[in-house]
Enzyme design. Structure first.
Site, PDB file in Angstrom:
ATOM      1  N   GLY A  68       0.815  -1.209   0.000  1.00 50.26           N
ATOM      2  CA  GLY A  68       0.000   0.000   0.000  1.00 50.26           C
ATOM      3  C   GLY A  68       0.850   1.260   0.000  1.00 50.26           C
ATOM      4  O   GLY A  68       0.511   2.258  -0.646  1.00 50.26           O
ATOM      5  N   CYS A 307       3.421   1.840  15.577  1.00 50.82           N
ATOM      6  CA  CYS A 307       4.581   2.720  15.468  1.00 50.82           C
ATOM      7  C   CYS A 307       5.679   2.001  14.714  1.00 50.82           C
ATOM      8  O   CYS A 307       6.244   1.039  15.195  1.00 50.82           O
ATOM      9  CB  CYS A 307       5.053   3.137  16.851  1.00 50.82           C
ATOM     10  SG  CYS A 307       5.291   1.751  17.935  1.00 50.82           S
TER      11      CYS A 307
HETATM   12  N1  PLP Z   1      -2.776   2.999   3.835  1.00 52.95           N
HETATM   13  C1  PLP Z   1      -3.428   2.670   4.958  1.00 52.95           C
HETATM   14  C2  PLP Z   1      -4.744   3.311   5.259  1.00 52.95           C
HETATM   15  C3  PLP Z   1      -2.876   1.738   5.841  1.00 52.95           C
HETATM   16  O1  PLP Z   1      -3.533   1.422   6.956  1.00 52.95           O
HETATM   17  C4  PLP Z   1      -1.630   1.150   5.527  1.00 52.95           C
HETATM   18  C5  PLP Z   1      -0.984   0.205   6.459  1.00 52.95           C
HETATM   19  O2  PLP Z   1      -1.167   0.273   7.648  1.00 52.95           O
HETATM   20  C6  PLP Z   1      -0.999   1.508   4.331  1.00 52.95           C
HETATM   21  C7  PLP Z   1      -1.595   2.445   3.516  1.00 52.95           C
HETATM   22  C8  PLP Z   1       0.328   0.940   3.940  1.00 52.95           C
HETATM   23  O3  PLP Z   1       0.198  -0.375   3.431  1.00 52.95           O
HETATM   24  P1  PLP Z   1       1.454  -1.371   3.410  1.00 52.95           P
HETATM   25  O4  PLP Z   1       1.627  -1.868   4.808  1.00 52.95           O
HETATM   26  O5  PLP Z   1       1.032  -2.465   2.472  1.00 52.95           O
HETATM   27  O6  PLP Z   1       2.611  -0.621   2.907  1.00 52.95           O
END
Ligand code: PLP
Length: 368
Positions: A68, A307
């Protein structure tokens, strides 16, 4: 261990683990033209179809990434837009992707202020990108993405939606939402970590952040993480679709907890929320103390945002909702998943109430 931290990462689904194992057994680079390469290409393209379908996108619009975080960085860094507007409660991977981004405020309920978005868009003539998450990772509050996209499009802006927490926990259809780009992450839906996707609507072009290869239709260079992608696809296909049980468990947790300790405060409780998430302040007890005490008792929960640097700061999400620094420091996030049972929830409520009676300060905080 009773695992109540599904928003940090969800346990891998058996079908996803099996798909990773099977893909690891295949020899071949998906870019090779020989039969072995074509076998691996098939694995990736099958997963692409399923991942696209999960969010109402087209397979040709899916760019597989390392998760993400990278999908968000690609969305914000890969388009030619002079202005970027993001809500104040976005994940750090959005907030950090364009340091010149303007923030749009949220109300006390944690929902973005659409009038403010309209005013801010109207105040600048330069082409803009608006990035708004579908559901917040800390509070679970669902954002009015469709309405925000309509406003943004009136002003000729592109719209990106971080749907990382929403996928699998509520229906997500990027066409119905009207967004141009949407981020997903495999490990939040029961797939392996380290893989995700940015899904582009028809006609949306992006510049790759990672250069040096033609993979992913020249949108992201580098040999694909085929086993990860296979696991992501299998998780997308195997996801349980029903969410009523989860919301009943979460609502029961909040009801029993506030009945036992009326001063407990649930953030975003009056807004539409994901069915599995609750963010609760325990008056007078620091989040880190709670997380450690619950760990000793066999519960995994998190202190607001997990964190990543080892340092817990007052949540920027709660601060944006107008929560005072001291109270924000007493919040924990509890996020349920498909394995969570009524007994797990009852035991957590008992443990929470015991801890509050031992360490809590009934005079601190408010039940407002
Ligand atoms: N966006 C949101 C809303 C998230 O909660 C997270 C992870 O906690 C991410 C992006 C990042 O995703 P990733 O852990 O796959 O990099």
């Amino acid at each position: 261990m009773i695992y109540l931290d599904h928003n940090a990462t969800a346990p891998i689904l058996p079908a996803a683990a099996e798909a990773v194992r099977s893909a690891l057994a295949i020899v071949g680079n998906a870019s090779s033209v020989h039969r072995a390469g074509r076998g691996m290409r098939r694995v990736i393209e099958d997963a692409r179809e399923v991942v696209a379908a999960l969010v109402g996108g087209k397979a040709s619009g899916v760019v597989f990434t390392s998760g993400g975080t990278e999908a968000n960085n690609l969305a914000l860094g890969g388009v030619e837009r002079a202005r970027v507007l993001v809500s104040a409660i976005e994940h750090p991977s959005v907030l950090g992707a364009r340091l010149d981004a303007e923030t749009v405020r949220v109300g006390r309920d944690g929902v973005v202020d659409l009038d403010a978005l309209r005013r801010q868009l109207a105040a600048g003539a330069r082409p803009a990108l608006v990035s708004l998450m579908l559901a917040n990772n800390e509070t679970g509050v669902i954002q009015p993405v469709r309405e925000a996209a309509e406003i943004a499009h009136e002003f000729g802006a592109l719209v990106h939606c971080d749907a990382v927490q929403a996928v699998g926990r509520m229906p997500v259809d990027m066409c119905a939402l009207g967004v141009d780009m949407l981020s997903m992450s495999s490990h939040k839906i029961g797939g392996p970590p380290g893989v995700g996707a940015l899904v582009l609507a028809d006609g949306v072009e992006i510049r790759p952040l990672i250069q040096g290869g033609g993979q992913e239709r020249r949108r992201r260079a580098g040999t694909e993480n085929a086993p990860g992608i296979a696991g992501f696809g299998a998780a997308a296909a195997a996801l349980p679709r029903e969410t009523a049980t989860l919301s009943a468990l979460r609502d029961g947790l909040e009801r029993d907890l506030t009945a036992a300790v009326p001063l407990a405060r649930i953030f975003g409780v009056h807004a539409p929320r994901l069915p599995n998430t609750t963010c609760i302040a325990m008056p007078g007890v620091q989040s880190e103390t709670q997380v450690m005490a619950f760990d000793l008792e066999g519960f995994a929960v998190s202190a607001g945002a997990a964190c990543s640097s080892g340092k817990v700061e007052a949540s920027h999400v709660l601060r944006a909702m107008g929560v005072g620094e001291a109270e924000a420091r007493t919040a924990i996030r509890v996020s349920l998943g498909w394995q969570t049972t009524a007994d797990d929830v009852a035991r957590f409520v008992e443990a929470w109430t015991r801890l509050y009676r031992r360490l809590g300060l009934p005079s601190v905080g408010s039940a407002a």
